[in-house]
Design a protein around this motif. Structure first.
Motif: not given
Length: 248
Positions: A233-240
């Motif tokens: 979820m942290a990676s998704l937030t960062q990428a988004a």
């Protein structure tokens, strides 16, 4: 069931089964592609992916649906974080566990903590639940104690005798493994593994020893709990954030 026997023999002290916890069918496929020997759900991860808080807030029917979808995409042995059993009586909990077994599940975690973090259940009461599941199913019962998770690390040495006592009681009731999340001190982990009558499961965390160190301490199972989901979820937030920021 064959998967239950296979799953049982994967627990080898000193050569631990590493379980990178999943939360749905998609994450199951991803972890299976990475070479996993078995799959394991984490309750906080499953709940978070569905928009629920942890602590048996996910309806049981919804959990069963998630499990069914995981089983549809992978035939690897699957263990399910069953929290405190989704029931009030040993018989009700055993029936719920049997429903999981009917879906092809090989094992469960059953915790003695009272969700959501409302203290620790008396060992004899938790043992009754384990015994009821054992009488009804062939599941690998990973008996989880929340002693260490619910208490600060400077009390863990003093809690170890109670952990040993609970492990013996749970083993007598029919448990197959003993899960001690929150225990991170190498010396205490080694002592638990040395004297525990059951294969010991330790949760990998930023504070825990490495996989190699845990193997050297004779741990039989290492699971990652909520950390894979949190990292994803942290990676998704960062990428988004990076992509959405380009349109600002």
């Amino acid at each position: 069931m064959p998967t239950e026997k296979t799953f049982h023999f994967l627990h080898e002290p000193g050569n631990p089964l590493v379980l990178y916890n999943i939360w749905d069918a998609g994450s199951a496929e991803a972890v299976a592609r990475a070479g996993a020997k078995a799959l394991a759900t984490g309750s906080a991860s499953v709940a978070g992916a569905l928009g629920y808080p942890d602590g048996e807030a996910v309806p049981l029917d919804t959990l069963l649906h998630v499990v069914a979808r995981i089983r549809a995409v992978s035939d690897l042995p699957l263990t399910v974080d069953f929290e405190a059993g989704y029931g009030e009586t040993p018989g009700e909990i055993a029936g719920n566990a049997a429903d999981l077994e009917d879906l092809g599940v090989a094992g469960i975690n059953l915790e003695d903590g009272m969700p959501p973090e409302n203290g620790i259940r008396p060992a004899a009461e938790h043992a009754e639940r384990i015994a009821a599941i054992r009488a009804r199913t062939g599941l690998f019962i990973n008996a989880r104690t929340d002693l260490f998770l619910q208490n600060p690390s400077d009390t863990h040495a003093a809690l170890l005798p109670e952990a040993h006592e609970r492990a013996a009681i749970y083993a007598e009731a029919g448990a197959d493994g003993f899960f001690a999340p929150g225990l991170t001190e190498p010396a205490l982990i080694g002592e638990l593994c040395r004297d525990c009558p059951l294969p010991v499961n330790i949760m990998a965390s930023p504070a825990a020893p490495s996989i190699a160190e845990l193997a050297g301490l004779r741990v039989a199972r290492i699971s990652f709990g909520p950390f894979p989901w949190r990292d994803a979820m942290a990676s998704l937030t960062q990428a988004a954030s990076e992509q959405l920021g380009q349109g600002a």
